[in-house]
Design an enzyme around this catalytic site. Structure first.
Site, PDB file in Angstrom:
ATOM      1  CD  GLU A   1      -5.372   1.579  -3.327  1.00  0.00           C
ATOM      2  OE1 GLU A   1      -6.528   1.793  -2.961  1.00  0.00           O
ATOM      3  OE2 GLU A   1      -4.429   1.455  -2.538  1.00  0.00           O
TER       4      GLU A   1
ATOM      5  CG  HIS B   1      -2.003   1.026   1.092  1.00  0.00           C
ATOM      6  ND1 HIS B   1      -1.778   2.355   1.385  1.00  0.00           N
ATOM      7  CD2 HIS B   1      -3.284   0.950   0.658  1.00  0.00           C
ATOM      8  CE1 HIS B   1      -2.892   3.033   1.139  1.00  0.00           C
ATOM      9  NE2 HIS B   1      -3.821   2.199   0.698  1.00  0.00           N
TER      10      HIS B   1
END
Ligand code: PGA
Length: 248
Positions: A167, A96
């Site tokens: 993302e 992430h």
């Protein structure tokens, strides 16, 4: 393939709020997972054991937001993949952008984490994405290639599943999402890159970054998007419910 929704609660809600979310909405949560939908909830480490127990008899999967790159040993503050497996965690986010940015998570560590997750039968949810600076300097494809290729190479022979979430860092928590044309190009490119590298696997591709009930319908129309990774909006049950129901 089931349509995937990953609720990444980050550190946005507390232990008590995480438990209440599941207790107060258990029936509705079950209903959301009908119609070929898979919902993966990713609470913080401390809430994982309670939530896996609470949702044990449901179709909802529980994911961790991170794991240690080491199997066991003197790593103060870390949580092992073995412990995650023992409490019934089935998925785990790796790579992430917040881990890459604030904790300098490297590609080598991500690969170690993925291999450990495979050892304990937990499915990695690998996040990739370019920063605003990369984007403005036309380095999106180079950045994504650099992030992805070593990992795809390392898992080429694996039979285990992986989920990949694109993302863009500049879309996370900002309320800004890429234009549909941009996302169409990105996902076609990602689909080809991944399928050229790994032929034996059907790898679900997710979009993540500022998803809400207002933008979900247009995101849903983009080819090669198999689901969504939802941050802020997933901590509010009504919002999460709208996102899932509006996109089906
Ligand atoms: P956001 O976060 O939906 O709050 O933008 C997405 C993510 O970082 O996973």
């Amino acid at each position: 393939m089931k349509y995937l929704y990953v609720a990444n609660w980050k550190m946005n809600i507390s232990f008590n709020e995480s438990i209440s979310f599941c207790e107060n909405n258990s029936k509705d949560l079950q209903q959301l997972t009908q119609n070929n939908i898979q919902l993966i909830i990713c609470p913080s480490f401390v809430a994982l054991a309670s939530i896996t127990a609470l949702l044990k008899n449901s179709a909802i999967s529980i994911g961790a937001q991170n794991c240690s790159a080491y199997e066991s040993g003197a790593y103060t503050g870390e949580v092992s993949v073995l412990s995650l497996a023992q409490i019934g965690v089935t998925h785990c986010i790796v790579g992430h952008s917040e881990q890459r940015m604030y904790h300098h998570e490297t590609t080598e560590q991500i690969i170690n984490k993925i291999k450990l997750l495979y050892k304990y039968n937990i499915t990695p949810i690998l996040c990739i994405g370019e920063t605003k600076e990369n984007f403005l300097n036309n380095q999106t494809f180079t950045t994504l290639t650099q992030q992805l290729e070593p990992i795809l190479h390392a898992i080429q022979q694996e039979k285990h599943p992986i989920i990949i979430a694109y993302e863009p860092v500049w879309a996370i928590g900002t309320g800004i999402i890429p234009e549909p044309e941009q996302l169409t190009t990105m996902f076609a490119w990602l689909f080809n890159l991944i399928n050229l590298s790994i032929s034996h696997n059907n790898i679900p591709l997710l979009y993540g970054g500022s998803i809400n009930h207002q933008n979900i319908a247009s995101l849903k129309r983009i080819p090669h998007i198999d689901g969504f990774l939802i941050g802020g909006a997933s901590t509010n049950f009504e919002e999460l419910k709208q996102i899932i129901t509006l996109s089906h």
